[in-house]
Design a protein around this motif. Structure first.
Motif, PDB file in Angstrom:
ATOM      1  N   CYS A  89      47.630  44.319  46.591  1.00  0.00           N
ATOM      2  CA  CYS A  89      47.306  43.908  45.143  1.00  0.00           C
ATOM      3  C   CYS A  89      47.612  45.235  44.393  1.00  0.00           C
TER       4      CYS A  89
ATOM      5  N   CYS B 273      38.510  43.791  41.136  1.00  0.00           N
ATOM      6  CA  CYS B 273      39.641  44.413  41.523  1.00  0.00           C
ATOM      7  C   CYS B 273      40.299  44.730  40.584  1.00  0.00           C
TER       8      CYS B 273
ATOM      9  N   ASN C  40      43.265  45.120  39.363  1.00  0.00           N
ATOM     10  CA  ASN C  40      44.387  44.475  38.974  1.00  0.00           C
ATOM     11  C   ASN C  40      44.087  43.127  38.191  1.00  0.00           C
TER      12      ASN C  40
ATOM     13  N   CYS D  36      41.424  45.085  45.815  1.00  0.00           N
ATOM     14  CA  CYS D  36      41.086  44.228  47.028  1.00  0.00           C
ATOM     15  C   CYS D  36      41.854  44.463  48.367  1.00  0.00           C
TER      16      CYS D  36
ATOM     17  N   CYS E 247      44.417  39.439  39.208  1.00  0.00           N
ATOM     18  CA  CYS E 247      43.770  39.391  40.734  1.00  0.00           C
ATOM     19  C   CYS E 247      42.188  38.739  40.196  1.00  0.00           C
TER      20      CYS E 247
HETATM   21 ZN   LIG Z   1      43.085  42.308  43.819  1.00  0.00          ZN
END
Ligand SMILES: [Zn+2]
Ligand SMILES: [Zn+2]
Length: 109
Positions: A29, A7, A9, A25, A12
């Motif tokens: 997010c 992901c 981010n 994801c 995350c």
């Molecule tokens: Zn994520």
């Protein structure tokens, strides 16, 4: 060998399915990452203050919220103009003690 993607981010780190075409994801997010990326105000170098020049009225950006002029020249220009206006319109000279002199002259008469 399918390559797993993370992901986007960094907070995350969830592994996305290799077949997934998503970069995050979840939508939440993604939003979170976007919000973190938008430069906060304290990061002034990348997000300078938007100001309006007091002299020429031009918009400009500054690293300090106290800036009033777009350039140093503009500041001097404005200062010089103000001085000129002051020189052309002198303030009426006021005697230091107008009330006192009035009472004294009154007492003498
Ligand atoms: Zn994520
Ligand atoms: Zn200016």
């Amino acid at each position: 060998m399918p390559s797993l993607r993370k992901c986007k981010n960094p907070e995350c780190g969830i592994m996305l399915d290799y077949w997934s075409r998503k970069f995050y994801c979840t939508n939440a997010c993604k939003q979170q990452h976007y919000r973190a990326r938008t430069t906060p105000h304290y990061h002034v170098a990348k997000n300078p203050y938007r100001k309006k020049c007091r002299n020429c009225g031009k918009s400009f950006t500054s690293k300090t919220p106290l800036a009033e002029y777009c350039t140093r020249g503009c500041k001097q220009d404005h200062y010089r103009q103000r001085k000129k206006i002051e020189a052309e319109n002198p303030q009426p000279i006021q005697s230091t003690f107008p009330d006192e002199s009035y009472t004294i002259s009154n007492a003498l008469t």
